[in-house]
Design an enzyme around this catalytic site. Structure first.
Site, mmCIF file in Angstrom:
data_model
loop_
_atom_site.group_PDB
_atom_site.id
_atom_site.type_symbol
_atom_site.label_atom_id
_atom_site.label_comp_id
_atom_site.label_asym_id
_atom_site.label_seq_id
_atom_site.Cartn_x
_atom_site.Cartn_y
_atom_site.Cartn_z
ATOM 1 C CB CYS A 72 -1.201 0.071 0.925
ATOM 2 S SG CYS A 72 -2.129 1.353 1.087
ATOM 3 C CG HIS A 101 -3.049 -3.552 3.852
ATOM 4 N ND1 HIS A 101 -1.917 -2.967 4.057
ATOM 5 C CD2 HIS A 101 -3.923 -2.224 2.595
ATOM 6 C CE1 HIS A 101 -2.315 -1.491 3.966
ATOM 7 N NE2 HIS A 101 -3.146 -1.621 2.986
ATOM 8 C CD GLU A 107 -0.767 -5.393 5.097
ATOM 9 O OE1 GLU A 107 -1.082 -4.798 5.693
ATOM 10 O OE2 GLU A 107 -1.616 -6.762 4.412
#
Length: 243
Positions: A94, A183, A185
């Site tokens: 990001c 993202h 994660e």
């Protein structure tokens, strides 16, 4: 593996699930059995490690904008230039994706298509099939995203790897440095936490908040990308000369 921290998680989410470092480490899991450390890019007193002091680096997201060109961002960009030249494996997530692009000559700006937030479809380019990190995931995958800025122009020599309906440069690679606008994660619970915390601004921009919240889900293929990067970093370490 060193996580270069560029920002903080939303407080309401961090109170339940911790910070970016924890999400990244848990997402990669035992694929990376070696050591971990974290350096806060915003801290002028924290020296940045030599690019060859670790097998790989992950640059986190941030609520800041690369367009601010704050001193700590410029310091980080200079470091990213050096690390990329030295063929060190880097994963920019990001804000980290945007910072990497700016460091290598790209251009970041506010996306005229609007905010991209929620679980989105990521479409891989044909070239991604042969890539060591992206080659192990489907041509179209779900990923969680939250950003307003985007990479408007890729750096010269960058290979485009993925797009979304709102972002023509959702992922790219230069040498051993990767940038992903989404993202990998973030799981569904984290994404719902972000959507809930940012409800007012999402609604004020005319976006379908309730639908976004309902569609938010885990994105296992995006996690595969993060794990593939860890394997790539481990493999690359054996082919990168040490100082």
């Amino acid at each position: 593996m060193v996580v270069l921290r560029a920002g903080d998680a939303i407080p309401s989410v961090a109170a339940r699930r911790g910070e970016f470092f924890r999400w990244i480490k848990e997402g990669i899991g035992d694929v990376w059995p070696h050591g971990w450390s974290e350096v806060d890019l915003r801290d002028p007193a924290a020296p940045l490690p030599h690019p060859r002091a670790a097998s790989g680096f992950v640059v986190t997201g941030s609520a800041s904008s690369v367009t601010e060109r704050a001193p700590w961002m410029l310091r980080a960009q200079a470091w990213l230039q050096q690390a990329t030249t030295l063929d060190v494996p880097i994963l920019g997530i990001c804000f980290g994706h945007q910072l990497l692009a700016e460091a290598l000559g790209g251009r970041v700006m506010k996306n005229p298509r609007g905010r991209e937030i929620g679980t989105v479809n990521v479409m891989l380019e044909e070239s991604a099939a042969a890539d060591e990190v992206f080659g192990g995931v489907p041509r179209e995958l779900a990923a969680n995203a939250t950003h307003v800025d985007f990479v408007a122009e890729l750096p010269q020599g960058a290979e485009l790897l993925a797009t979304t309906s709102l972002d023509p440069h959702a992922a790219f690679r230069i040498r051993r440095a990767y940038g992903v606008q989404f993202h990998p994660e973030l799981d569904g619970d984290l994404m719902r936490g972000y959507l809930t915390a940012r409800r007012d601004v999402i609604v004020s921009e005319g976006l379908p908040h309730a639908d976004m919240l309902e569609r938010a889900r885990d994105a296992p293929d995006a996690i595969v990308l993060m794990r593939s990067f860890a394997r790539y970093a481990q493999k690359a370490r054996g082919t990168t000369p040490s100082l």
